[in-house]
Design an enzyme around this catalytic site. Sequence first.
Site: not given
Length: 420
Positions: A72, A136
Amino acid sequence: MKKNEKLQILRDLVKINTVNNYEETVAIYVKELLSSYGISSSIIKQAPKRSNLVAEIINNDGPVLGLSGHMDTVSEGDVDSWKTDPFELVEQDGKLYGRGTSDMKAGVVDLIIAFIDLSMDKKFNGNVRLLLTISEELTEEGAKYLSDLGYGDDLKSLIIAEPTGVSTDSLKEYLNSDGVKINSELKQTLLAKSDLNVFDEQHFIITAHKGWMTYTVTSTGKAAHSSMPSMGINAIDNLVKYYLAEKVFYNSLTEYDEDLGYTVYAPDIIRGGKQVNSIPDKAYLQVKVRTIPQLPNEELIERLQAIINRLNQQPGVNLSLKVEYNECPVKCHNNTDIVEIFQNEAKLTLGEAMPLPQVGVSLGTDASEFRRNNPNLDIVIVGPGNTTAHQANEYVDLETFYNMTDLYFNVAVKFFEKTW
């Protein structure tokens, strides 16, 4: 793998918009890429359009080395502040621009390529596990999920490819910031070398980082017409009481860690009321705090709750605390000598002023989650990229992108040469 092939993989990943979502598209891409080299992998679905990926090289009963990165990215922000399309990889003056180039798609690509190269070698005495995670940047839920499934339980060491580079122009500011702890002699030596302007970037190896916690304190009052405020209870007034008490509390903390420094307090959002002409019955404060082992997260929560309990004894005060996320600090034990291996190999591959000086930082990573179920796990954080992460015009240095693949491969080989 040829340089243009490596570059194409990064180009493909940057084109996939994974702003806090859609990591499954990257996972599918990587699975197909690995399959083209005869490597099987597993997509670990966690939520709609959000999947982690795990792949393994299993040779024998030797130790397991983990390679981890997240898929991400943060938001691109204001597109007009970018000089290039944030979702197109653009090369200019030896730099690769695009959202996620620095944090951390370049690191992910370097790990993948090193993993492919290791799968072709297979002469080492051990096993390698590639772990690509979701979310994350906001929650570390991907690492939490994989950790709870046991994917980190047998790891001897874990390499996380977060960006650890700093441009020469920013080095002094970086080393003097409250987010970095470094040996004072090492710091002075490095700053003296940076004055020579013979290198563009300096990469570090992170062996310790703070934990973090996000929480919300809510004040509940009683609504009333603004012409008759005494008939209500202003939630903002009571929240301000708490906010001032909280600031005094954090300013009075004396706990200190030699690798991480002090607890870092950052009140980020304060809101109350819906409209003028009405006394607000709700107000809230949201905080992110970076924590150290000497003041563990749970003890910090207890102290904050004690402040709330004390204030709630006052007439009309109704405060409550909710902890949304809670990640513990990480400190590398270096039982595996992986720090020394990285530094020795960096002398040969990165060509920077100093070979990966060791630092502790305030940022958080997936390391907290993998460490939670494997408390003796050695974790080091080294990756291409720099402090342009999360900014407009984020970039990774082109040569560092290429060199980091070799570094990861060489470190893995040397790691497995040890006698376990």
